[in-house]
Enzyme design. Structure first.
Site, PDB file in Angstrom:
ATOM      1  N   GLY A  16       5.804  -2.508  19.090  1.00 33.94           N
ATOM      2  CA  GLY A  16       5.948  -1.773  20.351  1.00 33.94           C
ATOM      3  C   GLY A  16       6.771  -2.540  21.367  1.00 33.94           C
ATOM      4  N   GLU A  35       6.743 -14.074  23.232  1.00 31.10           N
ATOM      5  CA  GLU A  35       5.999 -13.965  21.964  1.00 31.10           C
ATOM      6  C   GLU A  35       5.401 -15.339  21.679  1.00 31.10           C
ATOM      7  OE1 GLU A  35       4.888 -11.757  19.531  1.00 31.10           O
ATOM      8  OE2 GLU A  35       4.045 -13.654  18.819  1.00 31.10           O
ATOM      9  N   CYS A  43       3.151  -6.217  12.056  1.00 32.49           N
ATOM     10  CA  CYS A  43       3.797  -5.440  10.985  1.00 32.49           C
ATOM     11  C   CYS A  43       4.660  -6.326  10.106  1.00 32.49           C
ATOM     12  CB  CYS A  43       4.620  -4.316  11.615  1.00 32.49           C
ATOM     13  SG  CYS A  43       5.620  -3.437  10.426  1.00 32.49           S
ATOM     14  N   CYS A  48       2.094  -4.644   7.618  1.00 32.12           N
ATOM     15  CA  CYS A  48       2.743  -3.670   6.733  1.00 32.12           C
ATOM     16  C   CYS A  48       3.697  -4.283   5.705  1.00 32.12           C
ATOM     17  CB  CYS A  48       3.568  -2.664   7.544  1.00 32.12           C
ATOM     18  SG  CYS A  48       3.000  -2.341   9.203  1.00 32.12           S
ATOM     19  N   LYS A  51       2.214  -6.951   3.183  1.00 29.77           N
ATOM     20  CA  LYS A  51       1.253  -6.207   2.366  1.00 29.77           C
ATOM     21  C   LYS A  51       1.967  -5.320   1.352  1.00 29.77           C
ATOM     22  CE  LYS A  51       0.116  -2.239   3.526  1.00 29.77           C
ATOM     23  NZ  LYS A  51      -0.265  -1.195   4.492  1.00 29.77           N
ATOM     24  N   GLY A 178     -14.379  -0.764   4.470  1.00 25.12           N
ATOM     25  CA  GLY A 178     -14.084   0.473   3.741  1.00 25.12           C
ATOM     26  C   GLY A 178     -12.865   1.178   4.290  1.00 25.12           C
ATOM     27  N   TYR A 180      -8.596   1.332   5.492  1.00 23.77           N
ATOM     28  CA  TYR A 180      -7.414   1.284   4.625  1.00 23.77           C
ATOM     29  C   TYR A 180      -7.009  -0.138   4.263  1.00 23.77           C
ATOM     30  CZ  TYR A 180      -3.925   0.206   8.296  1.00 23.77           C
ATOM     31  OH  TYR A 180      -3.181  -0.402   9.271  1.00 23.77           O
ATOM     32  N   ILE A 181      -7.238  -1.103   5.155  1.00 24.10           N
ATOM     33  CA  ILE A 181      -6.826  -2.478   4.833  1.00 24.10           C
ATOM     34  C   ILE A 181      -7.704  -3.033   3.704  1.00 24.10           C
ATOM     35  CG2 ILE A 181      -6.624  -4.840   5.746  1.00 24.10           C
ATOM     36  CD1 ILE A 181      -5.756  -3.625   8.415  1.00 24.10           C
ATOM     37  N   GLU A 184      -6.669  -1.283   0.444  1.00 27.22           N
ATOM     38  CA  GLU A 184      -5.354  -1.722  -0.048  1.00 27.22           C
ATOM     39  C   GLU A 184      -5.431  -3.124  -0.672  1.00 27.22           C
ATOM     40  OE1 GLU A 184      -2.386   0.721   2.993  1.00 27.22           O
ATOM     41  OE2 GLU A 184      -2.958  -1.316   3.500  1.00 27.22           O
ATOM     42  N   ARG A 201     -20.573  -0.788   4.250  1.00 30.90           N
ATOM     43  CA  ARG A 201     -21.895  -0.376   4.754  1.00 30.90           C
ATOM     44  C   ARG A 201     -22.069   1.147   4.811  1.00 30.90           C
ATOM     45  NH1 ARG A 201     -21.193  -0.732  11.305  1.00 30.90           N
ATOM     46  NH2 ARG A 201     -19.107   0.073  11.135  1.00 30.90           N
ATOM     47  N   HIS A 438      11.748  20.754 -10.264  1.00 35.15           N
ATOM     48  CA  HIS A 438      11.086  20.592 -11.548  1.00 35.15           C
ATOM     49  C   HIS A 438      11.839  19.629 -12.445  1.00 35.15           C
ATOM     50  CE1 HIS A 438       8.491  21.762 -14.830  1.00 35.15           C
ATOM     51  NE2 HIS A 438       9.573  21.895 -15.602  1.00 35.15           N
ATOM     52  N   GLU A 443       6.058  19.224  -7.007  1.00 32.13           N
ATOM     53  CA  GLU A 443       6.231  20.679  -7.100  1.00 32.13           C
ATOM     54  C   GLU A 443       4.890  21.416  -7.009  1.00 32.13           C
ATOM     55  OE1 GLU A 443       7.537  22.366 -10.990  1.00 32.13           O
ATOM     56  OE2 GLU A 443       7.351  20.319 -11.726  1.00 32.13           O
TER      57      GLU A 443
HETATM   58  C1  LIG Z   1      -2.953  -5.980   7.012  1.00 37.56           C
HETATM   59  C2  LIG Z   1      -2.328  -4.889   7.841  1.00 37.56           C
HETATM   60  C3  LIG Z   1      -1.592  -3.909   7.231  1.00 37.56           C
HETATM   61  C4  LIG Z   1      -1.005  -2.902   7.972  1.00 37.56           C
HETATM   62  N1  LIG Z   1      -0.296  -1.948   7.320  1.00 37.56           N
HETATM   63  C5  LIG Z   1       0.294  -0.961   8.018  1.00 37.56           C
HETATM   64  C6  LIG Z   1       1.078   0.024   7.360  1.00 37.56           C
HETATM   65  O1  LIG Z   1       1.203   0.019   6.120  1.00 37.56           O
HETATM   66  N2  LIG Z   1       1.680   0.971   8.103  1.00 37.56           N
HETATM   67  C7  LIG Z   1       1.564   1.004   9.468  1.00 37.56           C
HETATM   68  O2  LIG Z   1       2.157   1.878  10.097  1.00 37.56           O
HETATM   69  N3  LIG Z   1       0.813   0.095  10.117  1.00 37.56           N
HETATM   70  C8  LIG Z   1       0.194  -0.884   9.431  1.00 37.56           C
HETATM   71  N4  LIG Z   1      -0.537  -1.838  10.086  1.00 37.56           N
HETATM   72  C9  LIG Z   1      -0.712  -1.714  11.552  1.00 37.56           C
HETATM   73  C10 LIG Z   1       0.520  -2.244  12.301  1.00 37.56           C
HETATM   74  O3  LIG Z   1       0.823  -3.541  11.863  1.00 37.56           O
HETATM   75  C11 LIG Z   1       0.236  -2.230  13.795  1.00 37.56           C
HETATM   76  O4  LIG Z   1      -0.164  -0.938  14.179  1.00 37.56           O
HETATM   77  C12 LIG Z   1       1.463  -2.622  14.612  1.00 37.56           C
HETATM   78  O5  LIG Z   1       1.948  -3.884  14.242  1.00 37.56           O
HETATM   79  C13 LIG Z   1       1.115  -2.614  16.111  1.00 37.56           C
HETATM   80  O6  LIG Z   1       2.211  -3.065  16.864  1.00 37.56           O
HETATM   81  P1  LIG Z   1       1.982  -3.673  18.304  1.00 37.56           P
HETATM   82  O7  LIG Z   1       3.349  -3.822  18.911  1.00 37.56           O
HETATM   83  O8  LIG Z   1       0.975  -2.912  19.032  1.00 37.56           O
HETATM   84  O9  LIG Z   1       1.323  -5.118  18.072  1.00 37.56           O
HETATM   85  P2  LIG Z   1       1.662  -6.316  17.117  1.00 37.56           P
HETATM   86  O10 LIG Z   1       2.637  -5.941  16.084  1.00 37.56           O
HETATM   87  O11 LIG Z   1       0.362  -6.844  16.679  1.00 37.56           O
HETATM   88  O12 LIG Z   1       2.378  -7.374  18.063  1.00 37.56           O
HETATM   89  C14 LIG Z   1       1.700  -8.033  19.097  1.00 37.56           C
HETATM   90  C15 LIG Z   1       2.377  -9.367  19.313  1.00 37.56           C
HETATM   91  O13 LIG Z   1       1.940  -9.912  20.564  1.00 37.56           O
HETATM   92  C16 LIG Z   1       1.820 -11.318  20.436  1.00 37.56           C
HETATM   93  N5  LIG Z   1       0.932 -11.751  21.518  1.00 37.56           N
HETATM   94  C17 LIG Z   1      -0.371 -11.441  21.695  1.00 37.56           C
HETATM   95  N6  LIG Z   1      -0.823 -11.949  22.857  1.00 37.56           N
HETATM   96  C18 LIG Z   1       0.223 -12.589  23.421  1.00 37.56           C
HETATM   97  C19 LIG Z   1       0.391 -13.304  24.651  1.00 37.56           C
HETATM   98  N7  LIG Z   1      -0.612 -13.429  25.531  1.00 37.56           N
HETATM   99  N8  LIG Z   1       1.592 -13.853  24.927  1.00 37.56           N
HETATM  100  C20 LIG Z   1       2.624 -13.736  24.047  1.00 37.56           C
HETATM  101  N9  LIG Z   1       2.526 -13.058  22.893  1.00 37.56           N
HETATM  102  C21 LIG Z   1       1.345 -12.487  22.581  1.00 37.56           C
HETATM  103  C22 LIG Z   1       1.258 -11.495  19.033  1.00 37.56           C
HETATM  104  O14 LIG Z   1       1.520 -12.789  18.535  1.00 37.56           O
HETATM  105  C23 LIG Z   1       2.007 -10.410  18.262  1.00 37.56           C
HETATM  106  O15 LIG Z   1       3.194 -10.914  17.692  1.00 37.56           O
HETATM  107  C24 LIG Z   1      -1.133  -2.880   9.382  1.00 37.56           C
HETATM  108  C25 LIG Z   1      -1.877  -3.876  10.017  1.00 37.56           C
HETATM  109  C26 LIG Z   1      -2.463  -4.870   9.267  1.00 37.56           C
HETATM  110  C27 LIG Z   1      -3.263  -5.939   9.951  1.00 37.56           C
END
Ligand SMILES: Cc1cc2nc3c(=O)[nH]c(=O)nc-3n(C[C@H](O)[C@H](O)[C@H](O)COP(=O)(O)OP(=O)(O)OC[C@H]3O[C@@H](n4cnc5c(N)ncnc54)[C@H](O)[C@@H]3O)c2cc1C
Length: 461
Positions: A16, A35, A43, A48, A51, A178, A180-181, A184, A201, A438, A443
């Site tokens: 984001g 960061e 991700c 993502c 994984k 239970g 998705y993580i 998977e 649980r 097909h 399909e």
């Molecule tokens: C194991 C796993 C598998 C996943 N698989 C999928 C998938 O297959 N498909 C999918 O769509 N989503 C998946 N997700 C979910 C997806 O990763 C998250 O929804 C997405 O990354 C959220 O993005 P974000 O920007 O909110 O936060 P994040 O990507 O978590 O980024 C937040 C960042 O902020 C930084 N940060 C935190 N606090 C501070 C601070 N105070 N100062 C500076 N930096 C800071 C962190 O280090 C991090 O880098 C998965 C998540 C996990 C854990």
């Protein structure tokens, strides 16, 4: 404005935050982004992407087995975990560099530091002690694994973060959870040859998904040798001579090499200075925002997992983009969180969009269900019993398709495309009018002609 060092300060370089920073800068804003760990966030670094690479690796086992039936002689295979992890790390480093380069090209100033709010306009950078005054602040700090309330031996438990970086493949692993993580990772480890026990649980895995999806996937996972124990929890873990002894709530002891908890994720708000800035949380502990991702402090916004709306990468990206377009691009964009297609990269895969059968039956007067299970051509040929499930849920009064659920190979790919039709409001008649491709498994989605069940809601008392 002279008072401010930057127009926008983004905290968090994940899905984001990165998107919002880049789009805001492209609209002409002066943007800084902090960061604290690695660019790309969950991700790219520990979600993502790594994984999915492990998922790909784990699926070769079936491919090798099936290849023999197609006439191939497959010599004895072996698997090198350390090599997979090293290659995965190289790919992640490449992606991290690409994220950094894209931001730099857009003139975003990147700070490698933890950032903490000191008041509603001041961000304190812990790495060098600087204080930055920002006109607008975006919080995109994501989520963090929640390991539950401390039990005896919790120090032996890993989360998905560590599971992606283990030194060696565990011969035996117990995964609690239970969602998705959990599911998977259970399939990844099983596919790579580990003996896997999944402890959950609740009544059944994948709470919130369609019940047929849950029971079908469970059966298929069990058929692949994964032991699934529901209505149980881990009570204690003890290090013993040959591994970790896990005591379950039904008093069964299980000996394993690793224990992983995938028991949910919490919004990453600890120590962020939200109180100092006056930003409020909701009852679940997430940052409360409106449809424009705006918090109760008008110039502070939050996107992604820290707001705990739909915790998926494409959603965080869309929220970050909409924020930047609205605040810096003169547009007015709210993110539509309805009908988000999603996948579970289990084995077999799940693809789902829209309402589950139970949700549809609660919300609509008459619901028609179209459901089929079948053995796909590719694997039935080699004598496999693996089955695919496809289910379409239709509003019996308007014919609109309310939900679609698939369990089977490539379900994630299918649901992405089907998502367009559902988002456009496709009817079952539109599905029927679409010519089949097909021979494919997909399909079946346009050739299911007979209603398998109809549910009419009793009149309200
Ligand atoms: C194991 C796993 C598998 C996943 N698989 C999928 C998938 O297959 N498909 C999918 O769509 N989503 C998946 N997700 C979910 C997806 O990763 C998250 O929804 C997405 O990354 C959220 O993005 P974000 O920007 O909110 O936060 P994040 O990507 O978590 O980024 C937040 C960042 O902020 C930084 N940060 C935190 N606090 C501070 C601070 N105070 N100062 C500076 N930096 C800071 C962190 O280090 C991090 O880098 C998965 C998540 C996990 C854990």
């Amino acid at each position: 404005m002279a008072d401010f060092d930057t127009d926008l300060f983004v905290i968090g370089g994940g899905s984001g935050g990165v998107r919002a920073a880049r789009i805001a800068a492209n609209h002409g804003a002066r943007v800084m982004l902090a960061e604290e760990y690695r660019m790309g966030g969950t991700c790219v670094i520990r979600g993502c992407v790594p994984k999915k690479l492990l998922v790909y690796a784990s699926r070769f086992a079936h491919e090798f087995e099936d290849a023999a039936g197609y006439g191939w002689t497959v010599p004895e295979t072996s698997f090198d975990w350390a090599k997979l992890i090293a290659n995965k790390d190289r790919e992640i480093a490449r992606l991290e560099a690409a994220y950094t380069a894209n931001l730099t090209r857009s003139n975003v100033s990147i700070v490698k530091s933890r950032a903490v709010l000191e008041d509603a306009h001041t961000v304190h950078l812990l790495a060098d002690g600087r204080r930055i005054r920002a006109k607008t602040i975006l919080i995109a700090t994501g989520g963090w694994p929640s390991m539950g309330n401390g039990i005896a031996g919790i120090e032996h438990v890993i989360s998905s973060n560590e599971a992606l970086d283990l030194k060696e493949l565990p011969k035996r692993i117990l995964i609690q959870g239970g969602g998705y993580i959990a599911v998977e990772f259970a399939c990844v480890f099983a596919g790579l040859g580990s003996q896997v026990t999944l402890v959950y649980r609740g009544e059944n895995i994948l709470r919130g998904f369609d019940d047929d999806v849950r029971s079908h996937l469970r059966k298929e996972m069990e058929a692949r040798g994964i032991r699934i124990l529901c209505k149980r929890i881990v009570e204690a873990i003890e290090r013993v001579d040959h591994g970790l002894c896990v005591e379950l709530s039904d008093h069964e002891d299980i000996l394993v090499d690793k224990v992983m908890f995938a028991t949910g994720r919490r919004p990453n708000v600890k120590g962020l200075g939200l109180e100092a800035a006056g930003v409020k949380l909701d009852e679940k502990g997430a940052i409360a925002v409106d449809g424009y991702s705006r918090t109760n402090v008008p110039h502070i916004y939050a996107v992604g997992d820290v707001t705990d709306r739909i915790n998926l990468t494409p959603v965080a990206i869309r929220e970050g983009h909409a924020f930047a377009d609205t605040v810096f691009g003169g547009k007015d964009i709210r993110v539509d969180h309805a009908d988000v297609p999603t996948a579970v990269f289990s084995d077999p895969e799940v693809g789902t969009i829209g309402l589950t059968e139970m949700q549809a039956r609660e919300q609509y007067h008459r619901v028609d269900i179209y459901k089929t299970t079948f053995r796909p051509m590719k694997t039935v040929f080699v004598g496999s019993e693996r089955r695919t499930l496809m289910k379409i849920i239709v509003d019996g009064l308007t014919d609109r398709v309310l939900g679609c659920h698939i369990v089977g190979p490539d379900a994630g790919e299918m649901i992405q495309v089907l998502g367009i039709a559902i988002k456009m409001g496709a009817t079952k008649a539109d599905f029927d009018a679409t010519m089949a491709v097909h021979p494919t498994a997909a399909e079946e989605l346009v050739t299911m002609r007979t209603v398998t069940e109809t549910h009419v809601r009793a009149a309200a008392e």
